[in-house]
Design an enzyme around this catalytic site. Structure first.
Site, PDB file in Angstrom:
ATOM      1  N   THR A 176       3.442  -0.133   3.006  1.00 38.67           N
ATOM      2  CA  THR A 176       2.179  -0.501   2.365  1.00 38.67           C
ATOM      3  C   THR A 176       1.601  -1.719   3.063  1.00 38.67           C
ATOM      4  OG1 THR A 176       1.092  -1.083   0.269  1.00 38.67           O
ATOM      5  CG2 THR A 176       3.364  -1.854   0.567  1.00 38.67           C
ATOM      6  N   HIS A 225      -0.568   4.887  -9.248  1.00 39.05           N
ATOM      7  CA  HIS A 225      -1.949   5.301  -8.950  1.00 39.05           C
ATOM      8  C   HIS A 225      -2.194   6.752  -9.325  1.00 39.05           C
ATOM      9  CE1 HIS A 225      -2.538   1.867  -5.786  1.00 39.05           C
ATOM     10  NE2 HIS A 225      -2.558   1.428  -7.037  1.00 39.05           N
TER      11      HIS A 225
HETATM   12  N1  APR Z   1       6.434   3.916   8.807  1.00 38.02           N
HETATM   13  C1  APR Z   1       6.279   2.791   8.061  1.00 38.02           C
HETATM   14  N2  APR Z   1       5.082   2.225   7.796  1.00 38.02           N
HETATM   15  C2  APR Z   1       3.992   2.842   8.301  1.00 38.02           C
HETATM   16  C3  APR Z   1       4.075   4.020   9.087  1.00 38.02           C
HETATM   17  C4  APR Z   1       5.366   4.559   9.323  1.00 38.02           C
HETATM   18  N3  APR Z   1       5.547   5.673  10.057  1.00 38.02           N
HETATM   19  N4  APR Z   1       2.813   4.372   9.458  1.00 38.02           N
HETATM   20  C5  APR Z   1       1.988   3.448   8.916  1.00 38.02           C
HETATM   21  N5  APR Z   1       2.690   2.530   8.229  1.00 38.02           N
HETATM   22  C6  APR Z   1       2.185   1.358   7.502  1.00 38.02           C
HETATM   23  C7  APR Z   1       0.934   0.771   8.082  1.00 38.02           C
HETATM   24  O1  APR Z   1       1.256  -0.197   9.070  1.00 38.02           O
HETATM   25  C8  APR Z   1       0.304   0.117   6.847  1.00 38.02           C
HETATM   26  O2  APR Z   1       0.775  -1.216   6.692  1.00 38.02           O
HETATM   27  O3  APR Z   1       1.853   1.797   6.206  1.00 38.02           O
HETATM   28  C9  APR Z   1       0.826   0.956   5.676  1.00 38.02           C
HETATM   29  C10 APR Z   1      -0.239   1.839   5.061  1.00 38.02           C
HETATM   30  O4  APR Z   1      -1.213   0.990   4.496  1.00 38.02           O
HETATM   31  P1  APR Z   1      -2.470   1.651   3.768  1.00 38.02           P
HETATM   32  O5  APR Z   1      -3.039   2.727   4.636  1.00 38.02           O
HETATM   33  O6  APR Z   1      -3.342   0.524   3.325  1.00 38.02           O
HETATM   34  O7  APR Z   1      -1.854   2.395   2.495  1.00 38.02           O
HETATM   35  P2  APR Z   1      -1.374   1.728   1.132  1.00 38.02           P
HETATM   36  O8  APR Z   1      -0.860   0.345   1.374  1.00 38.02           O
HETATM   37  O9  APR Z   1      -0.471   2.697   0.481  1.00 38.02           O
HETATM   38  O10 APR Z   1      -2.749   1.642   0.300  1.00 38.02           O
HETATM   39  C11 APR Z   1      -2.654   1.169  -1.034  1.00 38.02           C
HETATM   40  O11 APR Z   1      -4.989   1.705  -1.350  1.00 38.02           O
HETATM   41  O12 APR Z   1      -6.722   3.140  -0.992  1.00 38.02           O
HETATM   42  C12 APR Z   1      -5.802   2.729  -1.920  1.00 38.02           C
HETATM   43  O13 APR Z   1      -5.024   3.995  -3.716  1.00 38.02           O
HETATM   44  C13 APR Z   1      -4.908   3.857  -2.338  1.00 38.02           C
HETATM   45  O14 APR Z   1      -2.574   3.761  -2.939  1.00 38.02           O
HETATM   46  C14 APR Z   1      -3.520   3.382  -1.942  1.00 38.02           C
HETATM   47  C15 APR Z   1      -3.680   1.882  -1.873  1.00 38.02           C
END
Ligand code: APR
Length: 247
Positions: free
Chosen positions: A185, A117
């Site tokens: 994620t 990304h």
């Molecule tokens: N340890 C492990 N996992 C965690 C923690 C932690 N301390 N804190 C939160 N999480 C988990 C949450 O439960 C969630 O499932 O991390 C995940 C974060 O999810 P998102 O906020 O959706 O982030 P991500 O999956 O990286 O988003 C993907 O979406 O907005 C776009 O481009 C952006 O790259 C991003 C993409």
């Protein structure tokens, strides 16, 4: 079945990370209750249309995140360090594909890394296409270091509706890996959310989710390990290296 499925020394490992791995370093995720999308709309700051309509608002959004990333207390955490250790010590290829635009994996020592990304600390010229390191603020008056034109620079970040980077290389690695780890994620955003199915349908890899809580795609994984990344990732990496060192 030993840890990691039928993994043998020399087998390739592919890792996908998301915002959850950087949460304990002090960077917000996107979809948690305190996440970025709870405070600002995707449509206002993370699409090409948003940038055309209001480039100042988009630059302000990324300038604030660039400054935050470079604050002294924002450091790689034990999970980032564990993945760098796995790359150093695993006797086979380890490819780390991150959805994150922070530089915490690099700062932890990971080298074989794809930012699908893009990267918060780099900028791209919409005119000549060159990509530049860009740790400071960016504005419409920032000149492109290559062609000198201004009002043509944008964050080197993939927005919604744009194609993620290096997808051919990523799919080739997924189709040939023996172990696929998905870390921090939510499984909400494609194509990354579909990587586990790619491994299952096109490859033979063992798939493991390591996340604070079950993601949208949790049931698609062979194994799920839930807990904070700074606990579950170092533990898993340590057990994997020990299991295969003993083998
Ligand atoms: N340890 C492990 N996992 C965690 C923690 C932690 N301390 N804190 C939160 N999480 C988990 C949450 O439960 C969630 O499932 O991390 C995940 C974060 O999810 P998102 O906020 O959706 O982030 P991500 O999956 O990286 O988003 C993907 O979406 O907005 C776009 O481009 C952006 O790259 C991003 C993409």
């Amino acid at each position: 079945m030993t840890l990691g499925g039928d993994l043998k020394p020399g087998d390739p490992i592919v890792i996908l990370t998301g915002a959850g791995i950087s949460k304990e370093s002090g960077l917000a995720t996107f979809r948690d209750a305190d996440g970025i999308w709870a405070k600002v709309r995707v449509e206002d700051v993370a699409t090409p249309e948003a940038f055309r309509a209001n480039p100042v608002r988009v630059h302000d959004f990324y300038n604030a995140r660039r400054r935050q990333l470079q604050e002294a207390h924002v450091e790689p955490n034990a999970a980032h360090q564990a993945l760098a250790r796995l790359e150093r010590e695993w006797p086979g290829p380890v490819l780390l594909v991150t959805q994150n635009i922070d530089d915490l994996h690099e700062r932890a020592g990971s080298r074989n890394l794809i930012h699908m990304h893009g990267e918060l600390l780099r900028g791209r010229c919409e005119d000549c296409g060159t990509v530049h390191d860009w740790p400071g603020d960016m504005s419409l008056s920032s000149p492109c270091p290559a062609c000198g034109r201004s009002s043509v620079l944008r964050p080197h970040v993939v927005w919604f509706g744009e194609m993620p980077l290096e997808m051919d290389r990523i799919y080739a690695a997924l189709d040939n890996c023996a172990l696929f780890l998905s870390i921090g994620t939510s499984g909400n955003v494609y194509p990354a959310a579909g990587f586990v199915q790619e491994v299952k349908l096109q490859g033979t890899g063992h798939t493991v989710e390591l996340n604070l809580e079950p993601s949208e795609g949790a049931t698609l994984f062979d194994e799920t390990i839930h807990g904070p990344a700074t606990r579950v990732v170092p533990d898993y990496v340590g057990r994997l290296l020990n299991a295969h060192a003993a083998a």
